[in-house]
Design a protein around this motif. Structure first.
Motif, mmCIF file in Angstrom:
data_model
loop_
_atom_site.group_PDB
_atom_site.id
_atom_site.type_symbol
_atom_site.label_atom_id
_atom_site.label_comp_id
_atom_site.label_asym_id
_atom_site.label_seq_id
_atom_site.Cartn_x
_atom_site.Cartn_y
_atom_site.Cartn_z
ATOM 1 N N GLU A 115 0.750 -1.241 -0.048
ATOM 2 C CA GLU A 115 -0.077 0.005 0.068
ATOM 3 C C GLU A 115 0.734 1.156 0.045
ATOM 4 O O GLU A 115 0.570 2.220 -0.788
ATOM 5 C CB GLU A 115 -1.098 -0.011 1.191
ATOM 6 N N GLN A 275 -4.646 12.762 10.602
ATOM 7 C CA GLN A 275 -5.612 12.026 10.240
ATOM 8 C C GLN A 275 -5.997 10.988 11.396
ATOM 9 O O GLN A 275 -7.079 11.123 11.864
ATOM 10 C CB GLN A 275 -5.584 11.163 8.917
ATOM 11 N N ASN A 307 -6.967 4.641 10.884
ATOM 12 C CA ASN A 307 -6.826 6.041 9.796
ATOM 13 C C ASN A 307 -7.609 5.934 8.572
ATOM 14 O O ASN A 307 -8.274 7.003 8.754
ATOM 15 C CB ASN A 307 -5.303 5.846 9.366
ATOM 16 N N ASN A 308 -7.957 5.172 7.929
ATOM 17 C CA ASN A 308 -7.767 3.723 7.876
ATOM 18 C C ASN A 308 -6.975 3.328 6.669
ATOM 19 O O ASN A 308 -6.998 2.231 6.224
ATOM 20 C CB ASN A 308 -8.902 2.964 7.843
ATOM 21 N N ASN A 309 -5.921 4.162 6.232
ATOM 22 C CA ASN A 309 -5.139 3.708 5.236
ATOM 23 C C ASN A 309 -3.774 4.255 5.548
ATOM 24 O O ASN A 309 -3.395 4.774 6.554
ATOM 25 C CB ASN A 309 -5.425 4.208 3.747
ATOM 26 N N ASP A 311 -1.911 6.144 3.388
ATOM 27 C CA ASP A 311 -1.894 7.170 2.144
ATOM 28 C C ASP A 311 -0.991 8.349 3.004
ATOM 29 O O ASP A 311 -1.969 9.287 3.424
ATOM 30 C CB ASP A 311 -2.877 7.495 1.832
ATOM 31 N N GLU A 314 -2.413 12.010 1.894
ATOM 32 C CA GLU A 314 -3.521 12.402 3.073
ATOM 33 C C GLU A 314 -2.817 13.401 4.113
ATOM 34 O O GLU A 314 -3.347 14.281 4.307
ATOM 35 C CB GLU A 314 -4.508 11.484 3.423
ATOM 36 N N ARG A 317 -1.357 16.753 2.882
ATOM 37 C CA ARG A 317 -2.808 17.664 2.748
ATOM 38 C C ARG A 317 -3.440 18.247 4.118
ATOM 39 O O ARG A 317 -3.726 19.505 4.173
ATOM 40 C CB ARG A 317 -3.729 16.995 1.875
ATOM 41 N N ASN A 391 -3.413 13.018 -6.440
ATOM 42 C CA ASN A 391 -3.672 11.648 -5.919
ATOM 43 C C ASN A 391 -2.621 10.750 -5.688
ATOM 44 O O ASN A 391 -1.958 10.621 -6.550
ATOM 45 C CB ASN A 391 -4.968 11.119 -6.905
ATOM 46 N N SER A 392 -2.706 10.032 -4.480
ATOM 47 C CA SER A 392 -1.691 9.123 -4.274
ATOM 48 C C SER A 392 -1.288 8.022 -5.348
ATOM 49 O O SER A 392 -0.514 7.525 -5.671
ATOM 50 C CB SER A 392 -1.690 8.527 -2.785
ATOM 51 N N SER A 393 -2.555 7.891 -6.093
ATOM 52 C CA SER A 393 -2.323 6.832 -7.038
ATOM 53 C C SER A 393 -1.738 7.499 -8.373
ATOM 54 O O SER A 393 -1.439 6.914 -9.318
ATOM 55 C CB SER A 393 -3.590 6.221 -7.325
#
Lengths: 432, 432
Positions: A115, A275, A307-309, A311, A314, A317, A391-393
């Motif tokens: 991830e 977060q 968190n729930n990721n 990334d 985020e 930001r 975007n992180s992607s």
């Protein structure tokens, strides 16, 4: 390891964009950064490189640095949310964690690494259990990590945990030119009595290890320490000597002016997890205030159960936006500062002096972002774009220590199909 | 329009997951929602459908609803950030906006629509200029929108703007079975004197139009209205009669208990823009407090000059997390409520009674999310995953009013290469 040459690419070096530049990477370091004008040099480097990456339409930046997580907790992502902290810990997380084994930590760690690489993170600082397994996954997948064995001063594992953390340090600290480093991980004042912390501090002096600890995350724990000792957790830890060998303090949400003075004087570095602090209703850390005192503040996601990721974009930001509203000041944390927090300040927080910025002599932990999306248009300011719009992607290719770990969105060191099937099995295991 | 059949898919209907379900879409509406058990029905529907989508490995959800934006302002994304509001408006945004023409609003609108579709948004509520152009782009691209012409009561455009908004209403309100609706868009109390607002209100009664307005966004404007009228902006607007025909109020950051009572009594719906409110240092709106009074609160991104993207999933996530920390309450806005705010409550805020939830008889505005990413594992709770872990780029296929607008990440009604070249030209134009 041969020489890697990345060309035909825009490079974010500090806050400056080098258009149509090139990077030469040798033995895990950026050995040369070439500009559009270096036409002959570029041609020469291209011909002698062992591997060439064409960065057309991409932007090279330093990889994001996640200064605080419990990465294997991705196993418990979305398992239980929106609960009071003690309800969440006592009725959801702790009973489930009690079922953890080496095997599940292995797959939970790999899930988190997958991830993180996919979202442009190249280095993480972890505190959890079965850390030798985590170290092996880090070694194998090629990501960079600073690992600490979570230490709680309660029977029956208190002493064993200390032995394990020491062994982890002996086995892994400095591995692969500091691709892995090890710290000691006393969990928090409320799980580590003073007598136990004294042992941790003694061990830190004995082996030369730094300390990674949760400090002043919630109002309640701070009030408890004050009522027990008459001092804030920061003041109390300072008196115990916890900051003497170097300390990475996670959270620091509820701290005083005097706490910050101590932290600045002792060079305590902070992992800010905006977060997680929001989601767990902990509050908002006084980050610009810490920065004004000269305290280094990096960013972290915390574990993906809270968190729930994983990334990091985020977090960058949120760091840029959250403090503006809290202080009614649109300049509280400008985009450039938030970007530093996610990169160079994160590196400093983890005590790397040559990481987090793309320049000659620095470690080659690099993300190539695909900037073709509508959200990248127009292109007035790439730092603002990364901080406020990306975007992180968009992370398309990821390099750590000069090795390509993700290329065109394909992970090269992780078998994602196998990973998926193992996580599905883990979900079944933890559900019963 | 023929019948569209989507099968082999998990469907989020309300907060319930229907595993291996199917959706039958007729004339822009969901006519049937079939479950795993409806084997014969599914076979029958599949054979008579004009178009069949295989949703394997995807999750169908209602599209996100962006209740407040100035979508063409994507033209000024990352143009100027981290400034005091008046500095930003007077020295950056207003001089640049003065150069706007129909032509640039066309491409700015298309940019925003491309970005919204790509991130799972199927409906937006817009307030800006050259709105007939925006309406044409909405009509052409197939997205759903509620449009209002921004009205400022200052010469020389004050009267023209009213005429334009009336014309916009006559031309577009109700277009394509309410795929486009029109409201009146008085900008804010500080740009619209009372005498002008009275004209707006008279027009709203004359043509039966609702009103979309910025209200109580910053402390300063609230203080100004209080010092001028002795009343809060909400109380003052209520006295003028602004809420009588139905009102969508954007922001409502600085409101009192009495304001909320008025809003609840008058059925004022709110567009909460958490990220814009943070970034512009406006503050944090009392959202759970409004919800406790029964006020409908949807979510919005605001314009991409002050956000800086149109990613609604970020707003859903912030709505879920931000208020927890402000109130030190992890249950302040649970995941399920935040998800509602981005979907069904957004629909209600825009006065759609049959939008924002996947169930029979509702409008077929649907997003199919690819749930194969590492951040979707494990899969304990899909609503929590959408709210806390998903990435907007997971939106794989997007349907509005029963028509497929994006399929497997390809936009079907927008030429992205052309769009890119036009935005690059616009950047050159606005830079000089």
């Amino acid at each position: 390891m041969g020489q890697l040459y990345i060309h035909n690419i825009d490079i974010l070096s500090g806050h400056t964009i080098i258009k149509d530049g090139a990077l030469v990477i040798d033995n895990g370091y950026i050995s040369r950064l070439l500009t559009a004008d270096d036409i002959q040099e570029k041609e020469k480097e291209r011909t002698i490189a062992n591997d060439v990456l064409d960065g057309h339409g991409q932007l090279a930046t330093p990889g994001l640095i996640n200064t605080h997580t419990h990465i294997a907790m991705g196993l418990f992502r979305n398992y239980a949310d929106d609960l009071e902290l003690m309800d969440w810990l006592e009725n959801a997380i702790w009973p489930t964690e009690a079922k953890l084994t080496d095997h599940y930590v292995k797959w939970g760690t790999q899930l988190g690494i997958a991830e993180m690489l996919r979202s442009g993170t190249t280095c993480f600082s972890d505190m959890y259990f079965f850390m030798d397994t985590t170290a092996q996954e880090v070694a194998k997948t090629g990501i960079r990590a600073v690992l600490s064995r979570g230490l709680a001063g309660v029977a029956p594992t208190a002493e064993t945990a200390l032995v394990e953390n020491k062994q982890l340090f002996m086995d892994w600290h400095g591995y692969d030119h500091d691709r892995i480093k090890v710290m000691l991980g006393p969990h928090a004042p409320y799980t580590c009595p003073d007598e136990y912390l004294k042992k941790v501090i003694a061990l830190s002096h004995e082996i030369g290890a730094q300390i990674h600890m949760h400090l002043s995350e919630t109002k309640g724990e701070v009030e408890n320490v004050i009522s027990q000792t008459g001092k804030t957790p920061i003041a109390h830890m300072n008196e115990l000597g916890l900051f003497d060998m170097g300390c990475l303090a996670a959270h620091c949400v509820h701290i005083t002016e005097e706490d910050m003075d101590i932290m600045a004087a002792k060079g305590v570095r902070v992992a800010h997890n905006p977060q997680s602090n929001l989601k767990l209703a902990s509050g908002i850390a006084p980050v610009p205030e810490m920065q004004d005192k000269g305290i280094i503040v990096g960013l972290g996601t915390d574990g993906s159960a809270s968190n729930n990721n994983a990334d990091m974009l985020e977090e960058v930001r949120l760091a840029a936006t959250l403090h503006k509203a809290r202080l009614y000041n649109p300049k509280a944390i400008p985009a450039s500062v938030a970007w530093n927090m996610g990169t160079i300040d994160g590196a400093k927080a983890l005590d790397y002096s040559d990481l987090g910025i793309l320049q000659e002599g620095f470690r080659a932990d690099i993300v190539l972002y695909d900037v073709s999306g509508a959200h990248w248009l127009p292109r007035y300011n790439d730092v603002a774009s990364l901080v406020y719009a990306a975007n992180s992607s968009d992370a398309n290719t990821v390099i750590v220590a000069g090795k390509i770990l993700m290329k065109d969105r394909s992970l090269l060191t992780i078998d994602e199909e196998k990973l998926r099937s193992e996580i599905i099995k883990a979900q079944e295991y933890f559900s019963h």
